[in-house]
Design an enzyme around this catalytic site. Structure first.
Site, PDB file in Angstrom:
ATOM      1  N   GLY A 169      45.872 -22.248  24.546  1.00  0.00           N
ATOM      2  CA  GLY A 169      44.964 -21.147  24.187  1.00  0.00           C
ATOM      3  C   GLY A 169      43.751 -21.071  25.107  1.00  0.00           C
ATOM      4  O   GLY A 169      42.732 -20.487  24.740  1.00  0.00           O
TER       5      GLY A 169
ATOM      6  N   GLY B 106      38.606 -21.244  24.161  1.00  0.00           N
ATOM      7  CA  GLY B 106      39.341 -22.052  25.133  1.00  0.00           C
ATOM      8  C   GLY B 106      38.847 -21.805  26.554  1.00  0.00           C
ATOM      9  O   GLY B 106      38.649 -22.749  27.329  1.00  0.00           O
TER      10      GLY B 106
ATOM     11  N   LYS C 169      50.147 -18.252  25.627  1.00  0.00           N
ATOM     12  CA  LYS C 169      51.170 -17.198  25.458  1.00  0.00           C
ATOM     13  C   LYS C 169      50.679 -15.851  25.973  1.00  0.00           C
ATOM     14  O   LYS C 169      51.461 -14.915  26.095  1.00  0.00           O
ATOM     15  CB  LYS C 169      51.504 -17.109  23.960  1.00  0.00           C
TER      16      LYS C 169
ATOM     17  N   THR D  53      43.794 -15.689  15.346  1.00  0.00           N
ATOM     18  CA  THR D  53      42.465 -16.092  14.875  1.00  0.00           C
ATOM     19  C   THR D  53      41.692 -15.068  14.053  1.00  0.00           C
ATOM     20  O   THR D  53      40.587 -15.381  13.619  1.00  0.00           O
ATOM     21  CB  THR D  53      41.566 -16.463  16.083  1.00  0.00           C
TER      22      THR D  53
ATOM     23  N   THR E 109      38.487 -24.825  11.859  1.00  0.00           N
ATOM     24  CA  THR E 109      37.446 -23.857  11.519  1.00  0.00           C
ATOM     25  C   THR E 109      36.809 -24.168  10.160  1.00  0.00           C
ATOM     26  O   THR E 109      37.460 -24.763   9.291  1.00  0.00           O
ATOM     27  CB  THR E 109      38.066 -22.438  11.484  1.00  0.00           C
TER      28      THR E 109
ATOM     29  N   GLU F 252      36.498 -22.120   7.963  1.00  0.00           N
ATOM     30  CA  GLU F 252      37.162 -21.284   6.943  1.00  0.00           C
ATOM     31  C   GLU F 252      38.118 -22.086   6.075  1.00  0.00           C
ATOM     32  O   GLU F 252      38.493 -21.638   4.993  1.00  0.00           O
ATOM     33  CB  GLU F 252      37.894 -20.113   7.610  1.00  0.00           C
TER      34      GLU F 252
ATOM     35  N   TYR G  62      44.874 -16.406   7.334  1.00  0.00           N
ATOM     36  CA  TYR G  62      44.393 -17.132   8.520  1.00  0.00           C
ATOM     37  C   TYR G  62      43.900 -18.520   8.123  1.00  0.00           C
ATOM     38  O   TYR G  62      44.334 -19.541   8.676  1.00  0.00           O
ATOM     39  CB  TYR G  62      43.265 -16.345   9.210  1.00  0.00           C
TER      40      TYR G  62
ATOM     41  N   LYS H 260      45.357 -22.358   9.049  1.00  0.00           N
ATOM     42  CA  LYS H 260      44.558 -23.379   9.736  1.00  0.00           C
ATOM     43  C   LYS H 260      44.460 -24.648   8.882  1.00  0.00           C
ATOM     44  O   LYS H 260      44.491 -25.758   9.407  1.00  0.00           O
ATOM     45  CB  LYS H 260      43.151 -22.841  10.039  1.00  0.00           C
TER      46      LYS H 260
ATOM     47  N   GLY I 135      39.381 -10.393  -0.494  1.00  0.00           N
ATOM     48  CA  GLY I 135      39.190 -11.856  -0.511  1.00  0.00           C
ATOM     49  C   GLY I 135      38.079 -12.340   0.402  1.00  0.00           C
ATOM     50  O   GLY I 135      38.055 -13.505   0.800  1.00  0.00           O
TER      51      GLY I 135
END
Ligand code: NAD
Ligand code: TYD
Length: 347
Positions: A13, A19, A40, A91, A130, A132, A155, A159, A280
């Site tokens: 990444g 990154g 990618k 992300t 993260t 989160e 997400y 993670k 959410g």
């Protein structure tokens, strides 16, 4: 590992926001180490993020998917890699709400593949996570690394699953791993789906600023430079098997962040629109960063300074974001915001 040793890092990444900032920082600080960026090149992965560095003799790019075990293995062997630093991920929370499955493919399975290759070839893996994963944090608490994970978006859940796989490999196989959990980062080269670059570029284009709900959600907007020094500290001095939070430990509301964006650009506050909230939507993230500070690290930017510095970068670097905003981003933007900005979605 010491700073004077040459070594070879696989930065997955490395063409994305954090990154690429890390690659730039690391090559500046450790010019004798070799970096292979493995990416990618999704919509968020951009060669131009490292435009001035591709001629560096110690930097190369392999275009590949972290879920492709044979290719990751072959790349590590061909380049004599000592350590994987995994930034590769899908992300964006809003994208995960529109289409969640790719988040499991890359963030969970992809990380699992990297762990398997690290186990087979005897390499260390550092995983970028993260805040989160801790979920919504009530007032008066700051997440510490031992708190249970309580993710609330696809997400964040992907993670959290990856974090738990990384920790399981340390326990079961004794794999040398470390994890850093970063706060909301801001700085150069952040794809304009995220709030600070979206609001900055919208203001520069004279377009409305779509604030979800009441805008009183709280985030720790940390400068990506401080995230890079935090990761470096853990790579050089972190304890194997341990997790470290990386942020400033201070939050502001999204409306305060919007004020900094607009004031920095001298833009009209009438551009602000309160639009339908994110499903959410986590109300508050807040992390305690004492554990990383105990390794001698300290952030250099407070969140206000970090946001203002980031905004100035977008003002000065239209060459970078204007082609993105004219391209496929437009389709995403319309899908995400057209109804909200037209008031066709409930607030
Ligand atoms: P980004 O979206 O800007 O970049 C992600 C990069 O990963 C891109 O270069 C993309 O091409 C690449 N990638 C995606 N899927 C891949 C795959 N299957 N194989 C190989 N490469 C792939 O992301 P970012 O904001 O730089 O985030 C980097 C890491 O930091 C992520 O793990 C993210 O969860 C974490 N993080 C981000 C923030 C933030 O505020 N942006 C905060 C804390 C942690
Ligand atoms: P974002 O940059 O997407 O990061 P995260 O969801 O990981 O915190 O969003 C930061 C905050 O800004 C978050 O509370 C959601 C809010 N936000 C808006 O109000 N409007 C927007 O258009 C976006 C993208 C985010």
């Amino acid at each position: 590992m010491t700073t004077s040793q040459p070594y070879a890092l696989l930065i997955t990444g490395g063409c994305g926001f954090i990154g690429s900032n890390f690659v730039r920082y690391w090559l500046d600080r450790h010019p004798t180490s070799r970096i292979v960026v493995y990416d990618k090149l999704t919509y968020a992965g951009r060669r131009e993020n490292l435009l001035d560095l591709w001629s560096h003799s110690n930097l190369s790019l392999v275009v590949g998917d972290i879920s492709d075990q044979a290719m990751v293995r072959q790349t590590c062997l061909a380049h004599g890699i000592d350590m994987i630093v995994n930034f590769a991920a899908e992300t964006h929370v809003d994208v995960s709400i529109l289409g969640p499955l790719v988040f499991t493919d890359t963030n969970v399975r992809g990380t699992h593949v990297l762990l398997e290759v690290a186990r087979e070839l005897g390499m260390r893996l550092h995983h970028i996570s993260t805040d989160e994963v801790y979920g919504h944090i009530p007032d008066g608490h700051q997440s510490v690394e031992t708190d249970s994970l309580a993710p609330r978006s696809p997400y964040a859940a992907s993670k959290a699953a990856a974090d738990q796989l990384v920790q399981a490999y340390a326990i079961t196989y004794g794999l040398p791993v470390t994890i850093t959990r970063g706060a909301n980062n801001v700085g150069p080269y952040q794809y304009p789906e995220k709030a600070v670059p979206l609001f900055s570029t919208n203001a520069l284009l004279g377009e409305p600023i779509p604030v979800y709900g009441d805008g009183l959600q709280m985030r720790d907007y940390a400068h990506v430079f401080d995230h890079c020094t935090g990761i470096e500290t853990v790579l050089l001095h972190g304890q194997m098997g341990e997790v470290y939070n990386v942020g400033t430990g201070r939050e502001m509301t999204n409306l305060e962040m919007v004020d900094i964006v607009l004031d920095t650009l001298g833009a009209d506050h009438m551009l602000v629109r309160h639009v339908a909230d994110r499903p959410g939507h986590d109300r508050r993230y807040s992390m305690n960063v004492d554990k990383l500070c105990g390794l001698g690290w300290a952030p250099q930017f407070d969140p206000k300074h970090a946001v203002a510095e980031a905004v100035k970068w977008y003002e000065d670097n239209r060459w970078w974001w204007e082609p993105i905003r004219r391209g496929v981003f437009r389709e995403y933007y319309d899908r995400q915001y057209a109804d909200r900005l037209a008031g066709r979605e409930e607030q």
